[in-house]
Design a protein around this motif. Structure first.
Motif, PDB file in Angstrom:
ATOM      1  N   LYS A   1       0.846  -1.191   0.000  1.00  0.00           N
ATOM      2  CA  LYS A   1       0.000   0.000   0.000  1.00  0.00           C
ATOM      3  C   LYS A   1       0.884   1.245   0.000  1.00  0.00           C
ATOM      4  O   LYS A   1       1.753   1.406   0.859  1.00  0.00           O
ATOM      5  N   LEU A   2       0.677   2.106  -0.996  1.00  0.00           N
ATOM      6  CA  LEU A   2       1.453   3.340  -1.081  1.00  0.00           C
ATOM      7  C   LEU A   2       0.696   4.368  -1.902  1.00  0.00           C
ATOM      8  O   LEU A   2      -0.227   4.034  -2.653  1.00  0.00           O
ATOM      9  N   ASP A   3       1.094   5.606  -1.749  1.00  0.00           N
ATOM     10  CA  ASP A   3       0.543   6.713  -2.529  1.00  0.00           C
ATOM     11  C   ASP A   3       1.573   7.063  -3.593  1.00  0.00           C
ATOM     12  O   ASP A   3       2.549   7.770  -3.322  1.00  0.00           O
ATOM     13  N   LEU A   4       1.386   6.519  -4.793  1.00  0.00           N
ATOM     14  CA  LEU A   4       2.330   6.755  -5.886  1.00  0.00           C
ATOM     15  C   LEU A   4       2.029   8.106  -6.524  1.00  0.00           C
ATOM     16  O   LEU A   4       0.964   8.307  -7.110  1.00  0.00           O
ATOM     17  N   LEU A   5       2.982   9.025  -6.420  1.00  0.00           N
ATOM     18  CA  LEU A   5       2.765  10.362  -6.966  1.00  0.00           C
ATOM     19  C   LEU A   5       3.005  10.413  -8.467  1.00  0.00           C
ATOM     20  O   LEU A   5       2.393  11.218  -9.161  1.00  0.00           O
ATOM     21  N   GLY A   6       3.894   9.561  -8.971  1.00  0.00           N
ATOM     22  CA  GLY A   6       4.132   9.571 -10.402  1.00  0.00           C
ATOM     23  C   GLY A   6       5.477   8.977 -10.742  1.00  0.00           C
ATOM     24  O   GLY A   6       6.158   8.373  -9.906  1.00  0.00           O
ATOM     25  N   LEU A   7       5.862   9.157 -12.003  1.00  0.00           N
ATOM     26  CA  LEU A   7       7.111   8.634 -12.555  1.00  0.00           C
ATOM     27  C   LEU A   7       7.953   9.794 -13.073  1.00  0.00           C
ATOM     28  O   LEU A   7       7.458  10.643 -13.821  1.00  0.00           O
ATOM     29  N   ALA A   8       9.239   9.815 -12.676  1.00  0.00           N
ATOM     30  CA  ALA A   8      10.195  10.771 -13.228  1.00  0.00           C
ATOM     31  C   ALA A   8      11.152  10.012 -14.138  1.00  0.00           C
ATOM     32  O   ALA A   8      11.774   9.037 -13.706  1.00  0.00           O
ATOM     33  N   VAL A   9      11.256  10.441 -15.384  1.00  0.00           N
ATOM     34  CA  VAL A   9      12.145   9.813 -16.364  1.00  0.00           C
ATOM     35  C   VAL A   9      13.309  10.759 -16.608  1.00  0.00           C
ATOM     36  O   VAL A   9      13.128  11.864 -17.118  1.00  0.00           O
ATOM     37  N   LEU A  10      14.514  10.330 -16.230  1.00  0.00           N
ATOM     38  CA  LEU A  10      15.708  11.144 -16.374  1.00  0.00           C
ATOM     39  C   LEU A  10      16.434  10.777 -17.663  1.00  0.00           C
ATOM     40  O   LEU A  10      16.595   9.590 -17.973  1.00  0.00           O
ATOM     41  N   ALA A  11      16.882  11.786 -18.382  1.00  0.00           N
ATOM     42  CA  ALA A  11      17.652  11.541 -19.608  1.00  0.00           C
ATOM     43  C   ALA A  11      18.867  10.679 -19.297  1.00  0.00           C
ATOM     44  O   ALA A  11      19.503  10.826 -18.249  1.00  0.00           O
ATOM     45  N   ASP A  12      19.203   9.795 -20.210  1.00  0.00           N
ATOM     46  CA  ASP A  12      20.330   8.877 -20.002  1.00  0.00           C
ATOM     47  C   ASP A  12      21.583   9.310 -20.752  1.00  0.00           C
ATOM     48  O   ASP A  12      22.628   8.676 -20.625  1.00  0.00           O
ATOM     49  N   ALA A  13      21.499  10.393 -21.522  1.00  0.00           N
ATOM     50  CA  ALA A  13      22.644  10.858 -22.306  1.00  0.00           C
ATOM     51  C   ALA A  13      22.396  12.311 -22.704  1.00  0.00           C
ATOM     52  O   ALA A  13      21.249  12.779 -22.707  1.00  0.00           O
ATOM     53  N   PRO A  14      23.479  13.039 -23.040  1.00  0.00           N
ATOM     54  CA  PRO A  14      23.286  14.414 -23.513  1.00  0.00           C
ATOM     55  C   PRO A  14      22.517  14.442 -24.820  1.00  0.00           C
ATOM     56  O   PRO A  14      22.465  13.458 -25.559  1.00  0.00           O
ATOM     57  N   GLY A  15      21.933  15.580 -25.116  1.00  0.00           N
ATOM     58  CA  GLY A  15      21.238  15.751 -26.381  1.00  0.00           C
ATOM     59  C   GLY A  15      19.795  15.289 -26.315  1.00  0.00           C
ATOM     60  O   GLY A  15      19.289  14.869 -25.280  1.00  0.00           O
ATOM     61  N   LYS A  16      19.155  15.360 -27.454  1.00  0.00           N
ATOM     62  CA  LYS A  16      17.739  15.022 -27.542  1.00  0.00           C
ATOM     63  C   LYS A  16      17.541  13.509 -27.498  1.00  0.00           C
ATOM     64  O   LYS A  16      18.242  12.755 -28.173  1.00  0.00           O
ATOM     65  N   THR A  17      16.573  13.079 -26.704  1.00  0.00           N
ATOM     66  CA  THR A  17      16.247  11.657 -26.632  1.00  0.00           C
ATOM     67  C   THR A  17      15.637  11.220 -27.959  1.00  0.00           C
ATOM     68  O   THR A  17      14.784  11.915 -28.521  1.00  0.00           O
ATOM     69  N   PRO A  18      16.056  10.073 -28.514  1.00  0.00           N
ATOM     70  CA  PRO A  18      15.479   9.597 -29.780  1.00  0.00           C
ATOM     71  C   PRO A  18      13.961   9.481 -29.706  1.00  0.00           C
ATOM     72  O   PRO A  18      13.400   9.168 -28.654  1.00  0.00           O
ATOM     73  N   LYS A  19      13.312   9.726 -30.830  1.00  0.00           N
ATOM     74  CA  LYS A  19      11.851   9.747 -30.868  1.00  0.00           C
ATOM     75  C   LYS A  19      11.241   8.437 -30.374  1.00  0.00           C
ATOM     76  O   LYS A  19      10.232   8.438 -29.668  1.00  0.00           O
TER      77      LYS A  19
END
Length: 208
Positions: free
Chosen positions: A126-144
């Motif tokens: 049982k928990l109150d999940l506020l959400g998901l944070a996705v952190l970039a894994d490399a410099p530059g734009k993430t591939p589409k």
């Protein structure tokens, strides 16, 4: 035979989210805010474990996998503590507020999807999940393809934040460097959510 629910096939999350950024952040309604009846649990090997956490925290940060960046995120959020890739269980039986964190590569997003499936199926504690944070894994734009997958995975969380690369962290800077605007909005969001005593009805924002 009735098919199991699939919360990740929900809407066009990727295109419409960037169009407007209201002055007061906290914005688009969550599709999933609590576990769902009929959701199939992931295989045992794909589930996060449970860990009884001593002490207290305003917010618990759970990395979906090793190297997710949960320690960096905890450093940005006063009162936050990490749970080391396990769902937190509190000794007093109270409901912890949790942020799930992953990297924006295929491995990170897949493990986050598994964790969200576990939560949505009711297999997590049982928990109150506020959400998901996705952190970039490399410099530059993430591939589409990865951006699109992140939007799909994020559709299974109450809220989604996508956060860009911070080059200074790569070099082990001990002080907090100037952060992109997405982080300031993210920190503001979590400060509000972690101190809100009412059931969370705040809308969901996908950062550009």
């Amino acid at each position: 035979m009735q098919q199991p629910l699939n919360p990740w096939i929900t809407r066009d999350a990727a295109d419409s989210a960037d169009k407007e950024a209201p002055a007061t952040h906290l914005p688009p309604a969550a599709v999933i805010t609590a576990p769902l009846k009929g959701m199939v649990q992931p295989d045992a090997a794909d589930r996060l474990g449970r860990r009884t956490m001593p002490g207290s925290a305003a917010l618990w940060i759970t990395g979906a996998h090793g190297g997710a960046g949960e320690n960096r995120i905890a450093e940005l959020l006063p009162g936050a503590r990490v749970t080391d890739h396990c769902w937190p269980v509190l000794p007093d039986g109270s409901t912890p507020r949790v942020l799930l964190v992953c990297r924006a590569d295929m491995r990170g997003l897949t493990t986050a999807r598994n964790a969200l499936t576990q939560w949505a199926s009711g297999a997590a504690p049982k928990l109150d999940l506020l959400g998901l944070a996705v952190l970039a894994d490399a410099p530059g734009k993430t591939p589409k393809a990865l951006r699109d997958f992140a939007a799909i995975v994020g559709g299974g969380a109450p809220r989604l934040w996508t956060l860009p690369w911070v080059e200074a962290w790569r070099h082990g800077d001990s002080t907090t460097p100037p952060l992109p605007g997405e982080y300031h909005r993210f920190i503001t969001d979590l400060a509000v959510l972690a101190t809100d005593t009412a059931p969370c009805t705040i809308n969901r924002k996908v950062s550009p």
